[in-house]
Design an enzyme around this catalytic site. Structure first.
Site, short mmCIF file in Angstrom:
data_model
loop_
_atom_site.label_atom_id
_atom_site.label_comp_id
_atom_site.label_asym_id
_atom_site.label_seq_id
_atom_site.Cartn_x
_atom_site.Cartn_y
_atom_site.Cartn_z
N GLY A 158 37.53 5.66 9.05
CA GLY A 158 37.05 5.03 7.82
C GLY A 158 36.90 3.53 8.00
N ARG A 159 37.92 2.90 8.59
CA ARG A 159 37.87 1.44 8.79
C ARG A 159 36.76 1.06 9.77
NH1 ARG A 159 43.89 1.12 10.26
NH2 ARG A 159 43.62 3.37 10.08
N HIS B 187 33.61 9.47 10.73
CA HIS B 187 34.05 10.81 11.16
C HIS B 187 33.02 11.44 12.11
CE1 HIS B 187 37.23 10.38 8.36
NE2 HIS B 187 36.52 10.58 7.27
N LEU C 16 53.94 8.87 12.34
CA LEU C 16 53.64 10.21 12.85
C LEU C 16 52.78 11.02 11.87
CD1 LEU C 16 54.37 11.43 15.50
CD2 LEU C 16 56.60 12.08 14.59
N SER C 17 52.81 10.65 10.59
CA SER C 17 52.01 11.34 9.57
C SER C 17 52.10 12.87 9.69
CB SER C 17 50.54 10.88 9.61
OG SER C 17 50.45 9.49 9.41
N ASP D 99 42.81 8.23 14.45
CA ASP D 99 42.83 7.49 13.19
C ASP D 99 41.91 6.26 13.25
OD1 ASP D 99 43.57 7.04 10.60
OD2 ASP D 99 45.52 6.16 11.07
N ASN E 101 45.60 15.60 3.92
CA ASN E 101 44.22 15.10 3.79
C ASN E 101 43.45 15.77 2.64
OD1 ASN E 101 43.83 14.50 7.35
ND2 ASN E 101 44.24 13.03 5.73
C1 IPE Z 1 46.55 11.33 10.02
O1 IPE Z 1 45.78 10.27 9.61
C2 IPE Z 1 45.76 12.60 9.95
C3 IPE Z 1 44.63 12.73 10.88
C4 IPE Z 1 44.27 11.85 11.77
C5 IPE Z 1 43.90 13.96 10.76
P1 IPE Z 1 45.81 9.73 8.11
O2 IPE Z 1 44.91 8.56 8.05
O3 IPE Z 1 45.54 10.85 7.17
O4 IPE Z 1 47.34 9.32 7.95
P2 IPE Z 1 48.03 8.27 6.96
O5 IPE Z 1 47.66 8.66 5.58
O6 IPE Z 1 47.49 6.93 7.32
O7 IPE Z 1 49.48 8.38 7.25
C1 IPE Z 2 41.16 9.63 10.62
O1 IPE Z 2 40.47 8.53 10.15
C2 IPE Z 2 40.48 10.93 10.29
C3 IPE Z 2 41.18 11.79 9.35
C4 IPE Z 2 42.29 11.50 8.74
C5 IPE Z 2 40.60 13.07 9.09
P1 IPE Z 2 40.67 8.00 8.67
O2 IPE Z 2 39.67 8.63 7.77
O3 IPE Z 2 42.09 8.17 8.25
O4 IPE Z 2 40.34 6.47 8.85
P2 IPE Z 2 41.07 5.25 8.16
O5 IPE Z 2 42.53 5.37 8.48
O6 IPE Z 2 40.82 5.37 6.67
O7 IPE Z 2 40.44 4.05 8.76
MG MG Z 3 43.75 7.02 8.50
#
Ligand code: IPE
Ligand code: IPE
Ligand code: MG
Length: 244
Positions: free
Chosen positions: A24-25, A38, A196-197, A21, A69
């Site tokens: 994006g940030r 990514h 845990l998502s 995780d 997702n």
């Molecule tokens: C969990 O991360 C899914 C993956 C890393 C693939 P998310 O970023 O989607 O989870 P939430 O939305 O913060 O719970």
């Molecule tokens: C995890 O990184 C990758 C996936 C969920 C596929 P994120 O895309 O959730 O990154 P943040 O949480 O927005 O920073």
């Molecule tokens: Mg995330």
């Protein structure tokens, strides 16, 4: 010469599971589009596999795409699939060289055909590797997995293939995407989120959870070792009494 601090894992880990995780940030902090987070995330995997080999961890699971997702913009989903395909194309020789077998956990039927074929090809090519297992969780949801397993069990029961008595906590595992894999020992989530998502709900029942602030695109050997050190401090009791 790069100096690599040595570290010996004292407590055996059969299965480590990652929630990768913070991509994006990581990108946003650098003024980059999310998808470049990514891209970088997929490029980190090789180092993580190297560590698993170094620390004798035979099974590693990676949350690549959750059933939730799909709520993201289509453009981001497309980028994620592009980078996953790139990963398999780029790293297939590396996976073979290290003896890593690829498994996919999740419902591949909703994944676009091109990506699905690349995944199936990676599984086929690596199927005889016996050293390590990389379990990629793709369109994976823990609840979906348990519901699907329950339906298959109900179907087999209806057809008279199994008896009610044969259904137990152990036999149930054979119906999960992760059939044959050991329970998770250590679950690591990066980026500071502490949830845990919907990840490996059945398999994580007695896992130790380590949450690190490091975002996945920055997750390197040092960050991994810090998590392992934290794990080693834990006293796993499995409902029993403290190990003195
Ligand atoms: C969990 O991360 C899914 C993956 C890393 C693939 P998310 O970023 O989607 O989870 P939430 O939305 O913060 O719970
Ligand atoms: C995890 O990184 C990758 C996936 C969920 C596929 P994120 O895309 O959730 O990154 P943040 O949480 O927005 O920073
Ligand atoms: Mg995330």
């Amino acid at each position: 010469m790069i100096f690599m601090a040595s570290f010996t894992l004292q407590k055996k880990i059969g299965h480590v599971a990652f929630i990768m995780d913070g991509n994006g940030r990581w990108a946003k902090l650098r003024g980059l589009p999310r998808h470049l987070g990514h891209k970088r995330a997929c490029e980190r995997l090789r180092d993580v596999f190297d560590c698993c080999v170094e620390f004798n961890i035979h099974v590693a699971s990676f949350y690549a795409f959750s059933t939730e997702n799909w709520n993201r913009p289509q453009e981001e989903i497309d980028h994620l699939m592009d980078y996953l395909e790139d990963f398999f194309h780029r790293e297939i020789d590396f996976l073979m060289e290290k003896g890593i077998k690829v498994r996919i956990s999740g419902d591949l039927s909703r994944i676009r055909e091109q990506t699905r074929l690349v995944c199936l090809e990676a599984m086929e090519k690596t199927k005889d590797n016996t050293g390590y297992i990389a379990n990629i969780c793709l369109n994976y949801g823990g609840r979906d997995e348990i519901v699907k397993a329950s339906k298959r069990i109900a179907e087999e029961y209806k057809q008279g293939k199994i008896s009610l008595d044969s259904i137990n906590e152990e036999s149930f595992k054979a119906y999960l995407y992760t059939a044959g894999l050991p329970d998770v020992d250590l679950m690591i989530r990066t980026s500071g989120e502490q949830r845990l998502s919907n990840y490996l709900l059945y398999e994580n029942a007695y896992a130790e959870f380590v949450f690190t602030k490091v975002k996945w695109p920055d997750f390197d050997r040092k960050a991994f070792i810090d998590c392992l050190k934290e794990y080693q401090k834990r006293d796993r009791r499995f409902g029993g009494l403290k190990n003195e």
